[in-house]
Design a protein around this motif. Sequence first.
Motif, PDB file in Angstrom:
ATOM      1  N   ALA A  92       7.752  28.084 -92.114  1.00 51.38           N
ATOM      2  CA  ALA A  92       8.259  27.526 -93.423  1.00 51.38           C
ATOM      3  C   ALA A  92       9.036  28.683 -94.049  1.00 51.38           C
ATOM      4  O   ALA A  92       8.711  29.964 -93.865  1.00 51.38           O
ATOM      5  CB  ALA A  92       6.997  27.357 -94.312  1.00 51.38           C
ATOM      6  N   PRO A  93      10.183  28.300 -94.843  1.00 49.12           N
ATOM      7  CA  PRO A  93      10.837  29.547 -95.481  1.00 49.12           C
ATOM      8  C   PRO A  93      10.070  30.228 -96.556  1.00 49.12           C
ATOM      9  O   PRO A  93      10.477  31.507 -96.587  1.00 49.12           O
ATOM     10  CB  PRO A  93      12.080  28.756 -96.029  1.00 49.12           C
ATOM     11  CG  PRO A  93      11.523  27.262 -96.239  1.00 49.12           C
ATOM     12  CD  PRO A  93      10.503  27.027 -95.187  1.00 49.12           C
ATOM     13  N   ARG A  94       9.426  29.705 -97.027  1.00 54.58           N
ATOM     14  CA  ARG A  94       8.298  30.503 -97.909  1.00 54.58           C
ATOM     15  C   ARG A  94       7.027  30.327 -97.645  1.00 54.58           C
ATOM     16  O   ARG A  94       5.980  30.205 -98.241  1.00 54.58           O
ATOM     17  CB  ARG A  94       8.619  29.923 -99.345  1.00 54.58           C
ATOM     18  CG  ARG A  94      10.012  29.909-100.064  1.00 54.58           C
ATOM     19  CD  ARG A  94      10.128  29.406-101.265  1.00 54.58           C
ATOM     20  NE  ARG A  94      11.270  29.744-101.989  1.00 54.58           N
ATOM     21  CZ  ARG A  94      11.925  29.347-102.956  1.00 54.58           C
ATOM     22  NH1 ARG A  94      11.173  28.353-103.547  1.00 54.58           N
ATOM     23  NH2 ARG A  94      12.724  29.713-103.479  1.00 54.58           N
ATOM     24  N   GLN A  95       6.545  30.945 -96.419  1.00 54.91           N
ATOM     25  CA  GLN A  95       5.508  30.793 -95.742  1.00 54.91           C
ATOM     26  C   GLN A  95       4.211  31.695 -96.566  1.00 54.91           C
ATOM     27  O   GLN A  95       4.774  32.747 -96.956  1.00 54.91           O
ATOM     28  CB  GLN A  95       5.397  31.366 -94.325  1.00 54.91           C
ATOM     29  CG  GLN A  95       3.900  31.116 -93.594  1.00 54.91           C
ATOM     30  CD  GLN A  95       4.014  31.604 -92.423  1.00 54.91           C
ATOM     31  OE1 GLN A  95       4.003  32.701 -92.154  1.00 54.91           O
ATOM     32  NE2 GLN A  95       3.834  30.642 -91.279  1.00 54.91           N
ATOM     33  N   ILE A  96       3.391  30.842 -97.063  1.00 58.72           N
ATOM     34  CA  ILE A  96       2.215  31.721 -97.624  1.00 58.72           C
ATOM     35  C   ILE A  96       1.207  32.288 -96.543  1.00 58.72           C
ATOM     36  O   ILE A  96       1.213  31.962 -95.701  1.00 58.72           O
ATOM     37  CB  ILE A  96       1.304  30.722 -98.535  1.00 58.72           C
ATOM     38  CG1 ILE A  96       0.815  29.512 -97.850  1.00 58.72           C
ATOM     39  CG2 ILE A  96       2.291  30.472-100.043  1.00 58.72           C
ATOM     40  CD1 ILE A  96      -0.088  28.684 -98.543  1.00 58.72           C
ATOM     41  N   ASN A  97       0.600  33.396 -97.110  1.00 62.10           N
ATOM     42  CA  ASN A  97      -0.401  34.186 -96.351  1.00 62.10           C
ATOM     43  C   ASN A  97      -1.856  33.518 -96.515  1.00 62.10           C
ATOM     44  O   ASN A  97      -2.441  33.767 -97.487  1.00 62.10           O
ATOM     45  CB  ASN A  97      -0.190  35.689 -96.670  1.00 62.10           C
ATOM     46  CG  ASN A  97      -1.163  36.548 -95.918  1.00 62.10           C
ATOM     47  OD1 ASN A  97      -1.766  36.136 -94.678  1.00 62.10           O
ATOM     48  ND2 ASN A  97      -1.253  37.895 -96.235  1.00 62.10           N
ATOM     49  N   ILE A  98      -2.067  32.567 -95.391  1.00 62.42           N
ATOM     50  CA  ILE A  98      -3.486  32.284 -95.443  1.00 62.42           C
ATOM     51  C   ILE A  98      -3.997  32.185 -94.060  1.00 62.42           C
ATOM     52  O   ILE A  98      -3.097  32.390 -93.157  1.00 62.42           O
ATOM     53  CB  ILE A  98      -3.390  30.531 -96.003  1.00 62.42           C
ATOM     54  CG1 ILE A  98      -2.794  29.881 -95.116  1.00 62.42           C
ATOM     55  CG2 ILE A  98      -3.178  30.447 -97.433  1.00 62.42           C
ATOM     56  CD1 ILE A  98      -2.462  28.403 -95.306  1.00 62.42           C
ATOM     57  N   ASP A  99      -5.232  32.088 -93.808  1.00 61.45           N
ATOM     58  CA  ASP A  99      -5.879  32.355 -92.449  1.00 61.45           C
ATOM     59  C   ASP A  99      -5.424  31.148 -91.793  1.00 61.45           C
ATOM     60  O   ASP A  99      -5.108  29.992 -92.241  1.00 61.45           O
ATOM     61  CB  ASP A  99      -7.503  32.387 -92.777  1.00 61.45           C
ATOM     62  CG  ASP A  99      -7.998  31.025 -93.202  1.00 61.45           C
ATOM     63  OD1 ASP A  99      -8.394  30.174 -92.525  1.00 61.45           O
ATOM     64  OD2 ASP A  99      -8.049  30.888 -94.799  1.00 61.45           O
ATOM     65  N   LEU A 124      -7.279  30.392-101.964  1.00 62.65           N
ATOM     66  CA  LEU A 124      -6.899  31.558-101.169  1.00 62.65           C
ATOM     67  C   LEU A 124      -5.670  32.410-101.857  1.00 62.65           C
ATOM     68  O   LEU A 124      -5.754  33.412-102.159  1.00 62.65           O
ATOM     69  CB  LEU A 124      -6.600  31.306 -99.835  1.00 62.65           C
ATOM     70  CG  LEU A 124      -7.716  30.957 -98.869  1.00 62.65           C
ATOM     71  CD1 LEU A 124      -7.314  30.429 -97.585  1.00 62.65           C
ATOM     72  CD2 LEU A 124      -8.784  32.112 -98.675  1.00 62.65           C
ATOM     73  N   VAL A 125      -4.714  31.556-102.231  1.00 58.32           N
ATOM     74  CA  VAL A 125      -3.533  32.035-102.976  1.00 58.32           C
ATOM     75  C   VAL A 125      -3.998  32.585-104.147  1.00 58.32           C
ATOM     76  O   VAL A 125      -3.378  33.606-104.880  1.00 58.32           O
ATOM     77  CB  VAL A 125      -2.131  31.140-102.792  1.00 58.32           C
ATOM     78  CG1 VAL A 125      -1.185  31.463-103.678  1.00 58.32           C
ATOM     79  CG2 VAL A 125      -1.773  30.868-101.358  1.00 58.32           C
TER      80      VAL A 125
END
Length: 153
Positions: A92-99, A124-125
């Motif tokens: 993803a271009p704006r990948q979120i930081n999740i497990d 999580l976010v």
Amino acid sequence: MWKTPRSFSLTGRFCCFPKDPLDDVETWSESVDKVLGCKAGQIAFREFLKSEYSEENILFWLACEDYKKIKTVPEMISSANRIYSEFVHSEAPRQINIDCTSRENITKNISQPTLTSFDTAQKLVYSLMARDCYPRFLKSDIYQGLLKKADSR
């Protein structure tokens, strides 16, 4: 879809708001919910996150808030796929930081999304923003400048 209104300015006027957005600035220090519950707060927090290269967090959170309001299945499927490809997918271009477990669960169920498909990732976010970003936002030049501006009125 999740763009900052062009009329927002930290130093100029706020023509897109029904009331002066500086009325709420002091309450933003009470909680991250106060910031996220106010359009001007969202914009200021987004500007701060952009300066920290973590704007994807609020954009994802806002996208999830909009997603939960969807009324039709076709719209839900379309929106879920858009959110997935922009924020969740491993490329993803704006990948979120999740497990990886949360990411895998979303990936596994994206073909049959529900209104709760992104809830775990959104929590999580949210937690990351509340715990990590929000305290720095309160100390930032962006927030402190708005606070001074509100106090000097």
